[in-house]
Design an enzyme around this catalytic site. Structure first.
Site, PDB file in Angstrom:
ATOM      1  N   ASP A  71     -13.083 -20.288  56.153  1.00  0.00           N
ATOM      2  CA  ASP A  71     -14.050 -19.673  55.244  1.00  0.00           C
ATOM      3  C   ASP A  71     -15.442 -20.097  55.722  1.00  0.00           C
ATOM      4  O   ASP A  71     -15.787 -21.278  55.655  1.00  0.00           O
ATOM      5  CB  ASP A  71     -13.807 -20.142  53.815  1.00  0.00           C
ATOM      6  CG  ASP A  71     -14.702 -19.455  52.795  1.00  0.00           C
ATOM      7  OD1 ASP A  71     -15.695 -18.811  53.206  1.00  0.00           O
ATOM      8  OD2 ASP A  71     -14.424 -19.579  51.583  1.00  0.00           O
ATOM      9  N   VAL A  72     -16.233 -19.143  56.203  1.00  0.00           N
ATOM     10  CA  VAL A  72     -17.537 -19.492  56.769  1.00  0.00           C
ATOM     11  C   VAL A  72     -18.499 -20.038  55.723  1.00  0.00           C
ATOM     12  O   VAL A  72     -19.546 -20.606  56.072  1.00  0.00           O
ATOM     13  CB  VAL A  72     -18.185 -18.289  57.495  1.00  0.00           C
ATOM     14  CG1 VAL A  72     -17.335 -17.844  58.668  1.00  0.00           C
ATOM     15  CG2 VAL A  72     -18.453 -17.130  56.536  1.00  0.00           C
ATOM     16  N   SER A 124     -28.538  -5.802  59.240  1.00  0.00           N
ATOM     17  CA  SER A 124     -28.402  -4.451  58.712  1.00  0.00           C
ATOM     18  C   SER A 124     -29.787  -3.829  58.607  1.00  0.00           C
ATOM     19  O   SER A 124     -30.804  -4.537  58.543  1.00  0.00           O
ATOM     20  CB  SER A 124     -27.758  -4.493  57.322  1.00  0.00           C
ATOM     21  OG  SER A 124     -27.848  -3.248  56.666  1.00  0.00           O
ATOM     22  N   TYR A 173     -27.575  -7.701  48.514  1.00  0.00           N
ATOM     23  CA  TYR A 173     -27.287  -7.454  49.931  1.00  0.00           C
ATOM     24  C   TYR A 173     -28.575  -7.438  50.762  1.00  0.00           C
ATOM     25  O   TYR A 173     -28.624  -8.015  51.854  1.00  0.00           O
ATOM     26  CB  TYR A 173     -26.541  -6.126  50.058  1.00  0.00           C
ATOM     27  CG  TYR A 173     -25.978  -5.865  51.430  1.00  0.00           C
ATOM     28  CD1 TYR A 173     -24.961  -6.652  51.944  1.00  0.00           C
ATOM     29  CD2 TYR A 173     -26.437  -4.802  52.203  1.00  0.00           C
ATOM     30  CE1 TYR A 173     -24.423  -6.401  53.192  1.00  0.00           C
ATOM     31  CE2 TYR A 173     -25.915  -4.535  53.447  1.00  0.00           C
ATOM     32  CZ  TYR A 173     -24.901  -5.340  53.943  1.00  0.00           C
ATOM     33  OH  TYR A 173     -24.379  -5.087  55.189  1.00  0.00           O
ATOM     34  N   LYS A 216     -29.524  -9.846  53.926  1.00  0.00           N
ATOM     35  CA  LYS A 216     -29.787  -9.327  55.264  1.00  0.00           C
ATOM     36  C   LYS A 216     -31.231  -9.563  55.703  1.00  0.00           C
ATOM     37  O   LYS A 216     -31.500  -9.793  56.893  1.00  0.00           O
ATOM     38  CB  LYS A 216     -29.444  -7.836  55.324  1.00  0.00           C
ATOM     39  CG  LYS A 216     -27.957  -7.551  55.152  1.00  0.00           C
ATOM     40  CD  LYS A 216     -27.111  -8.270  56.199  1.00  0.00           C
ATOM     41  CE  LYS A 216     -25.638  -7.925  56.103  1.00  0.00           C
ATOM     42  NZ  LYS A 216     -24.820  -8.596  57.139  1.00  0.00           N
TER      43      LYS A 216
END
Length: 282
Positions: free
Chosen positions: A73-74, A150, A163, A167
């Site tokens: 799990d990062v 992104s 999000y 990003k």
């Protein structure tokens, strides 16, 4: 006058660590790596999915490329540090691609603080933890870091407050990181794709707000394979750059940069058109 062509960075014998490599863009990249003779170690959480993609990639591997997987799990930094150190001990690393990420979409009042925490922990802190752990093991010169961000890291999108925050953070991290590692000969290739076909986009399509759908699709959705081809072409050149896959996506991003007010106007028009078509509340 005769010129000497610079050899491709992606060549047999290289070893790349890929997070999120068991699905979506990460898996598309791994397919291309092993077909070029580049060994991969895939880091992801789902053991069953890791096993399935390892079988597929092993069948595709050429020129002695090997495939390894590690379930991590990062978002757990200590686990990341141990895993990356162990990977590099088994086989020296040449590059790292951070493709692991999650998405939460919704109006700011509808997303919980836990949603924000999940998105930031995995997308931002997970990316940073993996790159920090990998950097001491990359060759100097010649190492390559490829964070997947992104277009949402270059602009705002309705419904993507979590999000976009994540990003944007990755974009800032990568741009700052270049100043630290370029003098050592390590390249940083930041990738900023628009929306593309992937399992979590398919899942998102079932629940996303109409405004988000309209605003996001201002940029046409691309196949994940086309995004991967752009990333591969950029990695072949080595060095540091920002990669925005797709001609239309590049033009829209350039337009947003040169005329941000026009970009906001188009976005507002698309969102307003959706909202005006909605039935009035009872």
């Amino acid at each position: 006058m005769r010129t000497t062509r610079r050899p491709s960075w992606l060549r047999p014998g290289r070893h790349v660590l890929v997070t999120g490599g068991s699905s979506g863009l990460g898996l598309e990249l791994c397919r291309r790596f092993v077909a070029r003779g580049v060994s991969v170690t895939i880091v992801a959480r789902d053991r069953d999915r890791l096993s399935a993609c390892a079988d597929e990639l092993t069948r595709l591997a050429c020129d002695g490329a090997s495939v390894a997987t590690v379930s991590v799990d990062v978002a757990v930094p200590d686990s990341v540090e141990r895993a990356v150190t162990g990977i590099a001990r088994i086989r020296p690393l040449d590059g790292v691609v951070t493709s692991a990420g999650i998405m939460r979409e919704g109006r700011v009042g509808d997303l919980s603080l836990a949603d924000y925490s999940d998105v930031l922990d995995i997308n931002v802190l997970g990316t940073i933890a993996v790159i920090r752990a990998a950097l001491p093991h990359l060759p100097r010169p010649g190492g390559l870091v490829v964070p997947i961000a992104s277009v949402a890291g270059l602009t705002g999108v309705y419904g993507y407050t979590a999000y976009c925050a994540a990003k944007h953070a990755i974009v800032g991290f990568a741009d700052a990181l270049r100043y630290e590692v370029e003098p050592d000969g390590i390249g940083v290739q930041l990738v900023c794709p628009g929306e593309f076909d992937s399992p979590f986009v398919d899942a998102l399509d079932k629940t996303r707000t109409p405004e988000n759908r309209a605003h996001t699709l201002t940029i046409p959705k691309l196949p994940a394979g086309r995004i991967a081809d752009s990333v591969i072409a950029s990695m072949d050149r080595g060095g540091s750059r920002r990669v925005v896959p797709g001609t239309m996506t590049q033009l829209i991003v350039l337009g947003q940069h040169l005329a941000p007010a026009a970009g906001r106007f188009v976005g507002r028009r698309k969102i307003a058109a959706v909202q005006n078509a909605m039935p009035a509340p009872p």
